[in-house]
Design a protein around this motif. Sequence first.
Motif, PDB file in Angstrom:
ATOM      1  N   LEU A 118      46.973  48.130  51.580  1.00 46.44           N
ATOM      2  CA  LEU A 118      47.361  46.951  51.079  1.00 46.44           C
ATOM      3  C   LEU A 118      48.485  46.468  51.558  1.00 46.44           C
ATOM      4  O   LEU A 118      48.622  44.972  51.778  1.00 46.44           O
ATOM      5  CB  LEU A 118      47.924  47.729  49.113  1.00 46.44           C
ATOM      6  CG  LEU A 118      46.964  48.073  48.630  1.00 46.44           C
ATOM      7  CD1 LEU A 118      47.089  47.812  46.742  1.00 46.44           C
ATOM      8  CD2 LEU A 118      45.844  46.583  48.111  1.00 46.44           C
ATOM      9  N   GLU A 126      32.030  44.047  52.464  1.00 48.55           N
ATOM     10  CA  GLU A 126      32.292  45.816  52.252  1.00 48.55           C
ATOM     11  C   GLU A 126      31.287  46.581  51.999  1.00 48.55           C
ATOM     12  O   GLU A 126      30.342  46.298  52.227  1.00 48.55           O
ATOM     13  CB  GLU A 126      33.607  45.280  50.133  1.00 48.55           C
ATOM     14  CG  GLU A 126      32.245  45.626  49.553  1.00 48.55           C
ATOM     15  CD  GLU A 126      32.390  45.495  48.131  1.00 48.55           C
ATOM     16  OE1 GLU A 126      33.997  44.964  48.249  1.00 48.55           O
ATOM     17  OE2 GLU A 126      31.716  45.743  47.083  1.00 48.55           O
ATOM     18  N   ARG A 184      33.010  39.303  45.041  1.00 50.31           N
ATOM     19  CA  ARG A 184      34.262  39.579  45.040  1.00 50.31           C
ATOM     20  C   ARG A 184      35.077  38.586  45.654  1.00 50.31           C
ATOM     21  O   ARG A 184      35.476  38.525  46.505  1.00 50.31           O
ATOM     22  CB  ARG A 184      34.350  41.594  45.777  1.00 50.31           C
ATOM     23  CG  ARG A 184      35.605  42.126  44.874  1.00 50.31           C
ATOM     24  CD  ARG A 184      36.234  43.421  45.111  1.00 50.31           C
ATOM     25  NE  ARG A 184      34.967  44.200  45.574  1.00 50.31           N
ATOM     26  CZ  ARG A 184      34.303  45.259  44.692  1.00 50.31           C
ATOM     27  NH1 ARG A 184      35.131  45.005  43.396  1.00 50.31           N
ATOM     28  NH2 ARG A 184      33.081  45.594  44.662  1.00 50.31           N
ATOM     29  N   THR A 185      36.205  38.663  45.209  1.00 51.36           N
ATOM     30  CA  THR A 185      37.533  37.625  45.255  1.00 51.36           C
ATOM     31  C   THR A 185      38.439  38.402  45.160  1.00 51.36           C
ATOM     32  O   THR A 185      38.607  38.903  44.344  1.00 51.36           O
ATOM     33  CB  THR A 185      37.653  35.933  45.000  1.00 51.36           C
ATOM     34  OG1 THR A 185      36.212  35.600  45.040  1.00 51.36           O
ATOM     35  CG2 THR A 185      38.774  35.678  45.237  1.00 51.36           C
ATOM     36  N   SER A 186      39.714  38.117  46.449  1.00 53.13           N
ATOM     37  CA  SER A 186      40.511  39.849  45.972  1.00 53.13           C
ATOM     38  C   SER A 186      42.422  38.028  46.896  1.00 53.13           C
ATOM     39  O   SER A 186      41.714  37.666  47.359  1.00 53.13           O
ATOM     40  CB  SER A 186      41.043  39.805  47.498  1.00 53.13           C
ATOM     41  OG  SER A 186      39.299  41.023  47.593  1.00 53.13           O
ATOM     42  N   THR A 231      37.967  42.969  38.958  1.00 51.47           N
ATOM     43  CA  THR A 231      37.259  44.169  38.823  1.00 51.47           C
ATOM     44  C   THR A 231      38.617  45.737  39.825  1.00 51.47           C
ATOM     45  O   THR A 231      38.455  46.566  40.151  1.00 51.47           O
ATOM     46  CB  THR A 231      36.937  44.132  40.096  1.00 51.47           C
ATOM     47  OG1 THR A 231      37.489  43.520  41.435  1.00 51.47           O
ATOM     48  CG2 THR A 231      35.708  43.294  40.181  1.00 51.47           C
ATOM     49  N   ARG A 232      40.318  44.839  39.669  1.00 51.40           N
ATOM     50  CA  ARG A 232      40.991  45.764  40.458  1.00 51.40           C
ATOM     51  C   ARG A 232      41.985  45.102  40.477  1.00 51.40           C
ATOM     52  O   ARG A 232      42.562  43.724  40.601  1.00 51.40           O
ATOM     53  CB  ARG A 232      40.549  46.577  41.829  1.00 51.40           C
ATOM     54  CG  ARG A 232      42.020  47.444  42.385  1.00 51.40           C
ATOM     55  CD  ARG A 232      41.559  47.478  43.988  1.00 51.40           C
ATOM     56  NE  ARG A 232      41.559  46.807  44.526  1.00 51.40           N
ATOM     57  CZ  ARG A 232      42.968  46.646  45.857  1.00 51.40           C
ATOM     58  NH1 ARG A 232      43.949  46.681  45.160  1.00 51.40           N
ATOM     59  NH2 ARG A 232      42.532  44.861  46.142  1.00 51.40           N
ATOM     60  N   PHE A 243      48.152  42.642  43.670  1.00 50.51           N
ATOM     61  CA  PHE A 243      46.777  42.769  44.200  1.00 50.51           C
ATOM     62  C   PHE A 243      45.196  42.775  43.799  1.00 50.51           C
ATOM     63  O   PHE A 243      45.650  43.948  42.475  1.00 50.51           O
ATOM     64  CB  PHE A 243      46.681  43.862  45.495  1.00 50.51           C
ATOM     65  CG  PHE A 243      47.565  44.142  46.492  1.00 50.51           C
ATOM     66  CD1 PHE A 243      48.870  44.755  46.645  1.00 50.51           C
ATOM     67  CD2 PHE A 243      47.114  43.693  48.222  1.00 50.51           C
ATOM     68  CE1 PHE A 243      49.793  44.527  47.408  1.00 50.51           C
ATOM     69  CE2 PHE A 243      48.451  43.798  48.306  1.00 50.51           C
ATOM     70  CZ  PHE A 243      49.143  44.093  48.661  1.00 50.51           C
ATOM     71  N   ASP A 252      41.962  42.416  42.367  1.00 47.91           N
ATOM     72  CA  ASP A 252      40.184  41.357  43.286  1.00 47.91           C
ATOM     73  C   ASP A 252      39.465  41.224  42.466  1.00 47.91           C
ATOM     74  O   ASP A 252      39.732  41.550  40.597  1.00 47.91           O
ATOM     75  CB  ASP A 252      39.701  43.422  43.221  1.00 47.91           C
ATOM     76  CG  ASP A 252      39.862  43.113  44.837  1.00 47.91           C
ATOM     77  OD1 ASP A 252      40.969  42.695  45.264  1.00 47.91           O
ATOM     78  OD2 ASP A 252      39.445  44.379  44.777  1.00 47.91           O
ATOM     79  N   SER A 295      36.478  35.806  49.706  1.00 47.76           N
ATOM     80  CA  SER A 295      35.386  36.142  48.985  1.00 47.76           C
ATOM     81  C   SER A 295      33.954  36.341  49.778  1.00 47.76           C
ATOM     82  O   SER A 295      33.451  36.109  50.557  1.00 47.76           O
ATOM     83  CB  SER A 295      35.315  35.558  48.471  1.00 47.76           C
ATOM     84  OG  SER A 295      36.214  34.477  47.242  1.00 47.76           O
ATOM     85  N   ARG A 301      29.447  41.565  47.080  1.00 48.55           N
ATOM     86  CA  ARG A 301      29.609  43.505  46.197  1.00 48.55           C
ATOM     87  C   ARG A 301      28.718  44.165  47.275  1.00 48.55           C
ATOM     88  O   ARG A 301      27.756  44.333  46.867  1.00 48.55           O
ATOM     89  CB  ARG A 301      30.170  43.281  45.108  1.00 48.55           C
ATOM     90  CG  ARG A 301      30.979  42.526  44.141  1.00 48.55           C
ATOM     91  CD  ARG A 301      30.629  42.544  42.951  1.00 48.55           C
ATOM     92  NE  ARG A 301      31.045  43.826  42.593  1.00 48.55           N
ATOM     93  CZ  ARG A 301      31.437  43.901  41.230  1.00 48.55           C
ATOM     94  NH1 ARG A 301      31.676  43.132  40.826  1.00 48.55           N
ATOM     95  NH2 ARG A 301      31.433  45.273  40.688  1.00 48.55           N
TER      96      ARG A 301
END
Length: 302
Positions: free
Chosen positions: A64, A78, A189-191, A218-219, A235, A237, A266, A269
């Motif tokens: 991170l 991922e 998934r987008t972060s 998701t996080r 952070f 997600d 993005s 998953r």
Amino acid sequence: MSRIAYFGPRGTFTEQAARALAPGEELIPVETVRQALTTVREGGADAACVPIENSVEGVVPATLDALSESTALVAVAEAILPIHFSVLTRHGGGEIRTVASHPHALAQVREWLEANLPGAHPVASSSTSAAAVGVLDGEFDAAVCAPVAAEHYDLEVLATEVADVGDAATRFLLVRPPGELPEPTGADRTSVVAAAVNRTGTLAELLTALADRGINLTRLDARPTRSNFGEYRFFIDFEGHVAEPRILDALTALRRHCRNLRFLGSHPRADGIRSTVEAGAGNDDFVEAAVWADAVRKGELA
Ligand SMILES: O=C(O)C(=O)C[C@]1(C(=O)O)C=C[C@@H](O)C=C1
């Protein structure tokens, strides 16, 4: 052929993940997560493979922190690997007084060590395979490693399938400099990393921007900014891809509530779980509402 820097040395779980994410590409082991990202930022590799979160020990803070510093990198893929360890020692080695591994790994085998090597003192190493190198060099007596480490280093396998939590898993990212994004798949998934303004309710505003658009998180992790005590970066997600109107709408809302918002990518998953879409929060709903608002603005609708 692309060059992929990964968190090494040879024989880490991250190497296994890099092989899965970039088959046939040139893999470059480096000593730390930060170094893997720096290698990409400085043009020494096209992409980097790094661990991001483990189902038992949570997020990997080094990843991170390294993702939020310097120039932006984005995750394009991922992998999720099941995590069970092998314990390696020197051939004909005597008493095991020290057992080394990455802190995330040691935390996942605490009970096993207490039951099977009660006299051994746990020692943190920079990665699981760095511990194997340390055993070879006589620095430690045993290492808790990825199974693949036994193929790279001439050590004796004392135990396999070691894990306190049987179905433990770690998620790894393939990151590279900003460029064309992977296509949306419906299971993405987008972060982002958000530096929020330090005042009452800003985190609630960020989360509400997502909740209002029916976007599932998701996080969520917080890391200190390191500049002002008590100030954090978030952070986040969430499900979905920036190519979707509802996700783009959420991103622009997040941007309004942040001092600084970094887009971290993005991508599909690894678990293939498709986005949940609430009634009224689908991409068609966003497009239709925008068309309607445009018509109102042009005076075509009352
Ligand atoms: O040291 C390794 O082998 C890694 O790839 C790192 C790492 C981690 O950071 O969590 C990856 C998976 C395991 O959970 C233990 C260590």
